[in-house]
Write a protein that holds these residues in place. Structure first.
Motif, short mmCIF file in Angstrom:
data_model
loop_
_atom_site.label_atom_id
_atom_site.label_comp_id
_atom_site.label_asym_id
_atom_site.label_seq_id
_atom_site.Cartn_x
_atom_site.Cartn_y
_atom_site.Cartn_z
N PRO A 119 8.66 7.66 -3.75
CA PRO A 119 8.94 6.75 -4.87
C PRO A 119 9.48 7.45 -6.10
N ASN A 169 0.86 -1.19 0.00
CA ASN A 169 0.00 0.00 0.00
C ASN A 169 0.90 1.24 0.00
N THR A 170 1.11 1.82 -1.19
CA THR A 170 2.01 2.98 -1.30
C THR A 170 1.41 4.25 -0.74
N TYR A 201 12.91 5.12 -0.05
CA TYR A 201 11.94 4.25 0.59
C TYR A 201 12.36 3.95 2.03
N PHE A 203 3.19 5.77 2.31
CA PHE A 203 4.47 6.48 2.20
C PHE A 203 4.29 7.97 2.49
N SER A 231 9.37 8.45 2.72
CA SER A 231 9.55 7.78 1.43
C SER A 231 9.03 8.67 0.30
#
Length: 812
Positions: A745, A732-733, A750, A736, A743
Motif C-alpha cells: 500500500p 483486511n490489509t 495492490y 497483503f 501488494s
C-alpha cells in the motif's frame, strides 16, 4: 453359482441396512453441521512455546487450521494431525468438515507470547568499587539491550548485551528483552551509586593581578584527571583543556576545573575569577570575513586610554611598529589585518588578526530580465571599480576564463538565459547573475463574429473581423481547427442556415497567430423540456433533469473474471467467477451524471466457495447517492446505509450480490459452466439502479465498471480487486504481502504477484475462459506477457487471433 449369488446379495443387503441403521440411529444425517472445533489451551498469554490440541465432537471430521490470519476452509489451511506447537504471537483459526455435512463455524483464539522482564545481579545499590552486573531473562532465545545514558532501551536503542557490564559511574541501568514473535518485556531499571572525586583547589585562589599569574590545580583524590576551561563553558570529561602542569593566565577570566576518575563520580566544579591588568585586545568591526562590497573597519579596545597600531601586509604590529590607528580603515581588496593595543604601565594586549576578503559586486542587468515584444539591448555593470565582466547566452556558466568579455550593450535576439560574472585581481569573483529574457511577439487579435453565437429562425450572413489592421482570416464550418495555412480564406460574409459552428483564426506576418474563435449557431427547433437540448437529440425530451443515455461498453457486454484463491495463485484458471456487465449512464444537459443502471449476468462459477460481488466508486462518497436498488442480498454478513450503499465505507460501495449461488440455475454440483458434460445451467440477471442526490461530473463519476471486487467465501474482509485498485475501508490489509501476493500500500501496488500477475481481469467484450483447473496461461498464450509488462505487450491477448489461444484449453 446360484447359491453364491444369493450370498452376495444377502451380504449386500446386510451392509446397506447397517449403514442405514448407523446414520439414522446415531442421530446424524447428511445436511447436519459439523461441531465447531475447540482448543486446549484455549488461547491466552504465554512466556514460552505451547502445544495446542484441536478437537471436534463430530466423529470422522477433518480439521484444518491457519496461523497467518486467513480463514481456514476445506481447501485452505493445514490439515490437523496432532498438537500444534506455537512459539510466536498469532491468531489460531480452525474449521472442521465432513463429507455430506455443513462445515463448522470457524473457531479462533489469540495466543500472545511475552518475553520475561530482565533481572540484574547485583540488583542496584551503593558500591565502593565499580560493580560488575550480570543481566538475564528466563525466556530462551531472547535478546537483551541496555542503556547507561538514561534513554529508554528498545529493539533499536541501546547496547546489545553479550556479557557482564562494568558500572563506572553513578547511573540508572535500564534493560529490555525481546524476541521475534513475542511482545517486548517490561523495562527493568535500578540505580547504582559510586563515591565522588574530591573537588579541585587553585593556587593562587583567584584575585587581581598586574601580571599573568601561574596557577596550580590539584585534588586530594589520587589518580584523578583534571580538565579546566577559561571561556566560561563548563568543564567535563569531554570538554576543557587537560591539566598537565601550572597554567599561565594572561587575560582576565573565570577559571573552572573538575576532576574525574574511572569507578568514581565526577567532582563538583571549582571556579574562581582572575582579573589581569593587561590591555584588552583590539576588536575589528565589521568582523573579518568575506563581503560583496568594500568595507570600512573600526578598531577598538575596551581598555580606556589604550593606543592601537595595525598592519595590512601580514607583519606583526608592536607598540612601536605598524600604523597608529586614528580613523576607520577602508578595505577594498583581499588582505590580512593585524592589530595590537598598548598602554603605559600595563602589559600589551594580544595581537588580533583577521582576513578580509572582498568579492566583486555581482553584475546588474539593464533592462531587467522578463518578457519583451522586441529584442532588447542589454547592458551589464558592476559597482566594483575596475572589475571585468564576462557573460554567456548559451546556458554555460561564465568564469574569468569562459564567456564573452563585456565591452558594451548587446542584443538578445531570441529567448535566452543571460549569465554574467565580475572579477578583478586582488578580489574574489562575484556571484553569478542570471536572468531569462523571453522574446514574445505580439499576437493578432482573435476574430469576432457578427452576429455572435445564438439561436435564429432564419439564415444569417456572418461577418468575421479582427481588430488587428491588415490581418488575414481563415475559417471552417466542418468542425476542424483552422490555421494560417488551412481553412477557407475569409473575403465575404459567410451565409449559414443550419445549426453548426464556425471556427476562425487571424494571422499576420511578424506577429503570433491569434487564438481560434468559436461561434455556435442554432436554428429554432423543439425543446419541450427547456433544458437546452432539442427534442430530436434529447433521449428524455419531456424531462428537464435528464438528456442523454450513454452505454458502456458501447456495444455488447464487458466481462469480469476472478481467481478466488488470493493471496495464493491456486489453479489460476480465472473461472471462479466470470460475470458479464453492461452499464447505462444517464446525464443531464450539462453532461453531469444523474443516475445509472447496470445489468450483471453470471456466466461461470468454478469455485467451491460462496462468493459475493460488488464495486467501489473511488470518486464518490456515500452521501452523494440517493438510492441503490436491485441488489441480490439473502444473507446478513453485509450491512447497508439507508440509501442502499454499504455501511462504514469512506467511498460509495455498491454490493451487487452476497452469494453467487442464489442467482444460478443448474442440476447440481459446485461447478457452473466450467466443465463439459456436467453442471451446465443459466443464471438470473441482476439489474442495479443508482440515483445521485445531485448530478456529478464525469471526472468524479469515473469509468465503468469502476473498482469491482469479489467477496471471498462470504468473508466481508477478504476482497479481490483488479490489479492496483485500492481496497474498500472494510478490507483486511493484513493479508497483503502474504503467500504469492506482493501488494504494498505504501507504493500504491495492490493485488499483483511479484511478476505482476493479477487475480482479477476486466475485458471490454465477451471472454473465452479456460476449463476448470486449467491455468489461463495455458489457454491464452500471451496473457503472461501482457500482465508482466503491465499491459504494454499484447493488450489484445484475449482475442481469437492466430497464435493467441490453445482452444483445447478454452471452455466450449
Amino acid at each position: 453359482m446360484k447359491h453364491s449369488n444369493r450370498s452376495i446379495l444377502y451380504s449386500w443387503a446386510i451392509n446397506v441396512a447397517a449403514i442405514f441403521f448407523f446414520v439414522f440411529a446415531s442421530g446424524s444425517a447428511f445436511g447436519s453441521t459439523v461441531s465447531k472445533p475447540s482448543f486446549n489451551p484455549d488461547g491466552g498469554n504465554f512466556t514460552s512455546a505451547v502445544a495446542v490440541t484441536i478437537s471436534t465432537s463430530t466423529a470422522g471430521a477433518t480439521i484444518r487450521y491457519t496461523t497467518n490470519g486467513s480463514n481456514p476452509s476445506q481447501t485452505n489451511g493445514t490439515i490437523y494431525t496432532g498438537p500444534v506447537t506455537l512459539d510466536a504471537t498469532c491468531t489460531l483459526k480452525a474449521i472442521a468438515y465432513l463429507v455430506g455435512w455443513t462445515d463448522s463455524d470457524i473457531k479462533y483464539k489469540d495466543f500472545i507470547f511475552e518475553v520475561m522482564k530482565p533481572t540484574f545481579n547485583p540488583d542496584g545499590g551503593s558500591f565502593l568499587l565499580p560493580p560488575i552486573v550480570t543481566i538475564a531473562t528466563t525466556t530462551p532465545g531472547a535478546t537483551i539491550r541496555y542503556t547507561l545514558n538514561n534513554s529508554t532501551p528498545s529493539q533499536t536503542n541501546g547496547i546489545v548485551y553479550t556479557g557482564p557490564v562494568t558500572i563506572n559511574n553513578s547511573l540508572t541501568l535500564r534493560a529490555i528483552a525481546y524476541k521475534t514473535g513475542y511482545t517486548d518485556s517490561d523495562i527493568k531499571y535500578k540505580d547504582f551509586g559510586l563515591p565522588q572525586v574530591v573537588k579541585p583547589t587553585f593556587n593562587p585562589d583567584g584575585g587581581t593581578f598586574a601580571y599573568a599569574p601561574s596557577v596550580t590545580i590539584a585534588t586530594t583524590t589520587s589518580g584523578t584527571t583534571i580538565r579546566y576551561t577559561t571561556d566560561g563553558s563548563e568543564p567535563s570529561q569531554t570538554n576543557g583543556t587537560l591539566y598537565t602542569g601550572p597554567i599561565t593566565l594572561d587575560n582576565s577570566c573565570r577559571l573552572k576545573a573538575m576532576a574525574y576518575k574511572l569507578g568514581m563520580d565526577d567532582s563538583d566544579i571549582k571556579y574562581k575569577d582572575f582579573t589581569i591588568t593587561k590591555v584588552s585586545a583590539p576588536t575589528m568591526t565589521p568582523a573579518p570575513g568575506t563581503y560583496n562590497s568594500p568595507q570600512v573597519v573600526t578598531l577598538a579596545s575596551s581598555t580606556t586610554g589604550a593606543s592601537i597600531r595595525y598592519t595590512l601586509d601580514g607583519s606583526t604590529p608592536t607598540s612601536t611598529t605598524g600604523t597608529l590607528y586614528t580613523i576607520p580603515i577602508s578595505v577594498g581588496s583581499n588582505l590580512t589585518m593585524k592589530a595590537i593595543a598598548y598602554k603605559s604601565g600595563m602589559t600589551n594586549s594580544d595581537v588580533t588578526s583577521g582576513a578580509y576578503n572582498i568579492r566583486c559586486a555581482a553584475p546588474v542587468f539593464s533592462p531587467l530580465p522578463g518578457f519583451f515584444s522586441t529584442p532588447p539591448s542589454v547592458s551589464l555593470s558592476s559597482s566594483t571599480s575596475g572589475a571585468t565582466i564576462r557573460y554567456t547566452t548559451n546556458g554555460n556558466t561564465p568564469s574569468p576564463t569562459n564567456g564573452t568579455i563585456y565591452s558594451g550593450p548587446f542584443t538578445v535576439a531570441s529567448t535566452a538565459t543571460v549569465k554574467a560574472i565580475a572579477y578583478k585581481t586582488g578580489n574574489f569573483d562575484s556571484d553569478i547573475s542570471s536572468g531569462l529574457y523571453t522574446i514574445q511577439l505580439p499576437a493578432v487579435a482573435a476574430p469576432e463574429f457578427s452576429p455572435a453565437s445564438g439561436t435564429f429562425t432564419s439564415s444569417q450572413n456572418i461577418t468575421i473581423t479582427s481588430a488587428t489592421p491588415g490581418a488575414n482570416i481563415r475559417y471552417t464550418t466542418n468542425g476542424s481547427i483552422p490555421s494560417s495555412t488551412s481553412g477557407i480564406i475569409y473575403s465575404v460574409p459567410v451565409q449559414i442556415s443550419t445549426s453548426g459552428t464556425i471556427r476562425a483564426i487571424a494571422y499576420k506576418s511578424g506577429m503570433l497567430d491569434s487564438e481560434v474563435s468559436l461561434a455556435i449557431y442554432s436554428f429554432q427547433a423543439a425543446d419541450s423540456d427547456g433544458d437546452g437540448v432539442i427534442d430530436i437529440e434529447d433521449d428524455y425530451p419531456a424531462d428537464p433533469l435528464r438528456a442523454f443515455n450513454t452505454y458502456y461498453p458501447a456495444t455488447g457486454n464487458g466481462t469480469l473474471a476472478f481467481e478466488d484463491l488470493w493471496p495464493s495463485q491456486g489453479d489460476y484458471d480465472f473461472n471462479d467467477l466470470v460475470m458479464n456487465y453492461k452499464f447505462k449512464i444517464v446525464t443531464n444537459s450539462q453532461n453531469k451524471v444523474v443516475e445509472f443502471s447496470s445489468d450483471f449476468h453470471v456466466i461461470a462459477v468454478g469455485a467451491g466457495l460462496k462468493n459475493g460481488f460488488g464495486f467501489q466508486m473511488d470518486g464518490i462518497t456515500p452521501d452523494k447517492i440517493t438510492s441503490v436498488s436491485g441488489k441480490s442480498i439473502t444473507g446478513n454478513y453485509i450491512s447497508f446505509n439507508a440509501n442502499g450503499t454499504e455501511s462504514n465505507q469512506a467511498k460509495a460501495v455498491i454490493i451487487v450480490l452476497d452469494n453467487t449461488e442464489n442467482v444460478l440455475h443448474r442440476a447440481g454440483g459446485s461447478m457452473f459452466n466450467t466443465v463439459n458434460n456436467g453442471f451446465h445451467g443459466t443464471s438470473d440477471t441482476i439489474s442495479i439502479s443508482v440515483v445521485f442526490a445531485t448530478p456529478v461530473t464525469m471526472a468524479a463519476f469515473g469509468t465503468p465498471p469502476f473498482n469491482p471486487f469479489l467477496i471471498k467465501g462470504q468473508d466481508r474482509s477478504s476482497e479481490i480487486h483488479l490489479a492496483d485498485k485500492i481496497p474498500t475501508s472494510l478490507a483486511n490489509t493484513a493479508i497483503f504481502g502474504t503467500f504469492d501476493d506482493s501488494s504494498n500500500p505504501a507504493t500504491g501496488r495492490y493485488y499483483k504477484t511479484a511478476s505482476n500477475l493479477p487475480w482479477a481481469i476486466n475485458i471490454p467484450e465477451a471472454f473465452a475462459y479456460p476449463y476448470e483447473k486449467t491455468q489461463i496461461l495455458e489457454g491464452h498464450l500471451h496473457f503472461a506477457e501482457w500482465a508482466e509488462s503491465s499491459g504494454t505487450l499484447f493488450p489484445d491477448w484475449y482475442q481469437n487471433k492466430t497464435g493467441y489461444r490453445d482452444n483445447s484449453k478454452i471452455y466450449q
